[in-house]
Write an enzyme that holds these catalytic residues in place. Structure first.
Site, short mmCIF file in Angstrom:
data_model
loop_
_atom_site.label_atom_id
_atom_site.label_comp_id
_atom_site.label_asym_id
_atom_site.label_seq_id
_atom_site.Cartn_x
_atom_site.Cartn_y
_atom_site.Cartn_z
N CYS A 1 38.25 35.13 41.10
CA CYS A 1 37.84 36.04 41.99
C CYS A 1 36.57 36.16 42.71
O CYS A 1 36.16 36.77 43.50
CB CYS A 1 37.98 37.52 41.01
SG CYS A 1 37.09 37.29 39.45
N HIS B 1 35.04 40.86 35.99
CA HIS B 1 36.08 40.83 37.47
C HIS B 1 35.00 40.92 38.55
O HIS B 1 33.88 41.85 38.51
CB HIS B 1 36.93 42.01 37.47
CG HIS B 1 37.79 41.64 38.53
ND1 HIS B 1 38.56 40.68 39.11
CD2 HIS B 1 37.95 42.72 39.52
CE1 HIS B 1 39.20 40.82 40.17
NE2 HIS B 1 38.79 42.16 40.33
#
Length: 987
Positions: free
Chosen positions: A54, A304
């Site tokens: 990510c 994340h």
């Protein structure tokens, strides 16, 4: 509403509700609408997260929306500029080509998201491990700049410098003479400390803050030619078009030895005026916010990454979260949701209020500002060869969409046909009274009604009895259906055998009734036998029955009655060809054979009545006849039956042998009393003056002989001495004289000549091993010579030593000790005197009094606790005081810690273990073993000479006060926490 499993006529609740009434077409397939994968109008294209990539996706989206960078990359010439053959897939060869193709797909693809695996693979990134995002950004920019520096077009060659590169100077001013020293340096991002700050401008101010150089840190002035007090600060000389501000959220925590995330709020504005921070204030330095990179999560090692990026053409804000892209309302940056998602606990600091045009975040780790532009934004066109590749990919996507749509259409058509078919057949499924019928498996019917699993051929073999018909116990697994529907099923799906009205097995039903009657009768007979056992048996009319059999006879009878049913199931399994059932059946039969049947507990090994009367009792003739009805094959012994004559003879012989063993043990103990008690033992390290000869036997023989002497009735007598274990295959001795005084002394036992004469009379000796001392007449002690018979075998001795060394360096789990020292002195006090017996050794002493088999094998056993003791590595003594014993194992002392390690782990991994045990960071550790410094972090412990029970000295350096310096060192010591892209680092 639910199915009655015990009723074969109940056909409700078997899965038919899904087919009755109207059915949604989408239930006929599990294929998603392919149009959901299509890019929406005026929307951006997402990027697939390949596991833990990510952080890469956020930077790619941010760089894509830098129009100048995208335009320069499109101008970069490609090896496929003339076009790619239509029959070949396009495979980019360089990082620039990968970025070109990715940007072209992000600009004109029809897909909702694309796969960046080619780009990630080219960088050599580990897709399963999250890397340091800030480190990735710096390394990739350096790689891109180096790659583009070879281009001829200056707009391409200098794009990284134009967009991201600025200049600052380290300026040092001497307080004495005022001399100014300036060191100019380029930067691509400013790394700002956020500890103790609430606003971005405060962080920039601290970055440019003046530092005093005084005391030991004074500056050497070239003009004064001496060290002088001075001031040092950073001056910003020029700023790039795109200003990257790295917020240092991830810092090293010295207490834990790991990185931690600072979850403090930092405020920043959408407009940033950098003019107050510049040395030259004659330019325009107003920047507007263009991107905010977010790390969601409270830990530095997980979480994340997402990005909020502003579209330079429309001014609208978008949130890029891998495949999902969300447009913010009202052309405003909205960070509130991101901050809520990262809330670790209720006790966190409240979010401060933000005015108009300002924001605050505790998860933002990078802020990107763009110089305010007066002209309109750039329009970037995709080059023709790249557009051709994008069109080719779009065609593949359209073909896939059409294929998925056709599959959905076919599934719906098949489902509608099946729907009508099932509705009709289910109406005719019940068998009417008096009409022909079939039995069919309930499980198969349920699979037929379950669209997700296509029905297999009908298989009824699992429900057959040993006669090949329907087993009565399997009725609950079957359903009775009409012959019409059964004919349809067998025509369509095949299988068998068919079970109609003739398949009901009368033999099994009759047998089941017989067993039920016997079970009822068993309860009455049990009461009768119990009462008969209370009566006294007179004369010779009784019978011997085992007490164990009497206690469990009712259970044995019940198991015997159920055997026929079990046999039927086993035979059914064999008929079905079920290998697993067959194996289980054989295993159960073997277990049954091992269990004794009724009254076999009083049968001796010779098949006659056992001699132990404690295990049996006499029962009356009436009781025996009742028991005989259930166990007709049970062995029968009238109470006048004599016991087994062979067992009587063996019993007498056993008693005689025990007496003989006691006599042997007593005689041997008397003859070799000192050897038994481990008293007055000779020692090679201090040769006794009264003899010139000593004999050797294996220590194993001595231990086994002592066991027999202690327990002659439990242990087997020792009749021979196997000295061959001390010799090599060639008949030579495996030990040197020196080794027998030290490490190999545990394998041998020394024997006096007088004892040896008695040993030869008591035992059979396979090989005589003797050590002889010789000395020339009138010569000094240094001329003493020791010889062995047989002589040492040098080749085999060397092989033994090599094998021992290999064993020491190939351990998988062993204990070593870490000993911390300060100023070359041990932290702890010296260990207790070596002759003191520790509490653990006292516990081992008590172990000697336990029954055989429970004693500690690490120590020899002797009456009275007498032990031969090893006093030091160099010196041994001949006689030991009675009652003292010594362990040869390493004794851990105060302040020392034991660690479990393996030979193939590296020194770096050991340092991390030490860090957790002593709270000393790896870069502060100085390790040594036997005076040798251990410094190669990549070397294995085996190659460094660390063996089990080693003691490694640890000396800790003074702690480093500068967190940034510790962070840098930690990146070197623990690269798994930093950037692991091998391909990128290679560049």
């Amino acid at each position: 509403r639910r199915n009655c499993r015990g009723n074969p006529n109940c056909l409700v609740g078997i899965g038919e509700h899904a087919w009755l009434g109207e059915i949604d077409e989408n239930s006929f397939h599990n294929i998603d609408d392919p149009n959901c994968e299509r890019r929406k109008k005026n929307a951006f294209v997402g990027l697939t997260n390949l596991g833990a990539t990510c952080y890469v996706n956020t930077f790619l989206q941010m760089w894509f929306l830098n129009l100048e960078l995208r335009q320069a990359l499109y101008l970069c010439p490609s090896a496929c500029g003339d076009g790619v053959p239509k029959d070949a897939d396009y495979e980019p060869q360089t990082i620039c080509e990968h970025l070109q193709y990715l940007f072209a797909l992000l600009q004109n693809s029809k897909r909702r998201y694309i796969d960046p695996s080619g780009f990630v693979k080219a960088l050599g990134l580990d897709t399963g491990q999250q890397q340091d995002a800030q480190e990735f950004s710096k390394l990739f920019m350096s790689l891109l700049e180096d790659t583009l520096s070879k281009q001829k077009n200056p707009d391409v060659r200098n794009i990284v410098q134009k967009q991201f590169c600025g200049e600052y100077a380290y300026v040092t001013v001497c307080n004495q003479c005022g001399r100014e020293s300036k060191l100019v340096s380029k930067f691509y991002e400013l790394e700002l400390n956020i500890q103790g700050h609430k606003q971005l401008t405060d962080c920039i101010t601290e970055f440019l803050k003046e530092e005093k150089l005084e005391g030991d840190n004074r500056y050497f002035c070239e003009t004064c030619q001496s060290k002088q007090n001075a001031t040092r600060k950073i001056r910003l000389l020029s700023l790039p078009c795109t200003l990257n501000l790295q917020l240092m959220r991830f810092v090293f925590d010295r207490q834990t030895g790991h990185k931690k995330k600072l979850n403090t709020y930092i405020g920043f504005s959408e407009l940033l005026d950098m003019e107050p921070f510049m040395e030259q204030k004659n330019g325009v330095y107003v920047y507007e916010l263009s991107a905010v990179l977010i790390h969601r999560g409270v830990s530095a090692y997980s979480g994340h990454y997402i990005a909020h990026v502003k579209d330079p053409q429309t001014g609208e804000w978008y949130k890029f979260n891998d495949e999902d892209i969300e447009k913010m309302e009202g052309k405003k940056l909205q960070l509130g949701i991101e901050e809520d998602l990262a809330e670790p606990s209720k006790s966190q600091t409240r979010k401060p209020k933000c005015g108009k045009g300002t924001h605050c975040s505790r998860n933002a780790y990078m802020l990107v500002y763009r110089l305010q532009a007066r002209e309109k934004s750039l329009t970037v066109q995709v080059p023709a060869f790249l557009q051709e590749l994008v069109e080719r990919d779009n065609c593949k996507f359209e073909e896939w969409c059409n294929e998925m749509a056709e599959m959905r259409k076919q599934s719906v058509a098949r489902g509608k046909i099946k729907h009508e078919e099932v509705k009709e057949l289910y109406q005719r499924l019940p068998a009417e009274a008096g009409s022909p019928y079939d039995f069919i498996s309930l499980e198969w019917l349920q699979k037929w009604l379950d669209e997700s699993t296509p029905p297999k051929p009908i298989d009824n073999t699992a429900c057959l009895c040993s006669h090949g018909k329907l087993h009565p116990d399997k009725i609950s697994l079957m359903k009775r259906i009409s012959e019409y529907v059964a004919d349809f099923f067998y025509r369509r799906y095949g299988g068998g055998p068919r079970l109609n009205v003739k398949a009901l097995c009368k033999d099994c039903v009759v047998e089941r009734c017989r067993i039920l009657r016997l079970k009822n009768q068993l309860n009455e007979d049990y009461k009768t036998v119990t009462n008969l056992l209370k009566m006294t048996v007179k004369g010779n009319d009784g019978f011997w029955v085992g007490k164990a059999s009497l206690r469990s006879w009712r259970q044995l009878a019940l198991e015997q009655l159920n055997e026929q049913d079990e046999d039927a199931e086993h035979s059914n399994g064999k008929m079905n060809g079920n290998a697993q059932n067959k194996d289980e059946s054989n295993e159960e039969k073997r277990e049954e054979e091992e269990e004794l049947n009724f009254n076999e507990d009083i049968v001796c090994p010779h098949g006659d009545l056992c001699i132990s009367e404690n295990e049996r009792r006499v029962v009356s003739k009436e009781a025996w006849e009742k028991l005989k009805q259930y166990f007709p094959k049970a062995p029968e012994f009238p109470n006048n039956k004599e016991c087994c004559s062979q067992c009587k003879i063996l019993e007498r012989e056993g008693e005689e042998n025990e007496a003989l063993h006691k006599m042997m043990a007593s005689e041997q103990k008397t003859s070799l009393q000192n050897l038994f008690h481990d008293k007055c033992r000779p020692c090679l390290g201090s040769w006794p003056q009264e003899t010139d000869e000593l004999y050797i036997v294996s220590q194993f023989f001595v231990e086994e002989w002592r066991k027999f002497v202690r327990r002659p009735t439990r242990c087997s007598p020792v009749s021979s001495i196997a000295n061959s274990v001390l010799l090599c295959p060639h008949g030579g001795l495996m030990f040197t004289f020196a080794s027998m005084t030290k490490e190999d002394s545990k394998h041998i036992a020394l024997i006096w000549p007088s004892e040896w004469e008695r040993i030869q009379k008591l035992f059979v000796v396979d090989h005589v091993i003797k050590i002889t001392r010789t000395q020339a007449a009138g010569a000094g002690p240094e001329s003493v010579c020791y010889t062995s018979e047989p002589q040492l075998c040098p080749e085999c001795r060397e092989g033994l030593l090599c094998q021992q060394q290999r064993d020491l360096r190939e351990y998988t789990q062993a204990t070593i000790y870490i000993h911390k020292v300060v100023d070359n002195k041990k932290v702890m006090k010296d260990a207790a005197p070596e002759l003191n017996v520790s509490s653990s050794e006292a516990e081992e002493e008590r172990e000697e009094n336990k029954p055989e088999g429970e004693q500690d094998p690490d120590f020899n056993q002797a009456n009275g606790g007498t032990k031969r003791q090893k006093l030091s590595h160099q010196s041994y003594i001949t006689y030991q005081k009675q009652g003292i014993r010594r362990s040869t194992r390493h004794r851990k002392v105060r302040g020392e810690k034991a660690l479990l390690v393996s030979a193939n782990q590296t020194l770096k991994e050991l340092k991390i273990q030490i860090m957790h045990a002593f709270s000393v960071a790896p870069f502060d550790q100085n390790l040594s073993l036997d005076g040798k410094i251990l410094s190669d972090d990549t070397a294995t412990l085996g190659s460094l000479g660390v063996i089990p029970e080693s003691v490694i000295l640890l000396k800790a350096d003074e702690p480093i006060a500068d967190y940034a310096a510790m962070d840098d060192v930690m990146q070197v010591c623990m690269p798994e926490e930093g950037f692991k892209g091998t391909g990128l680092l290679g560049h």
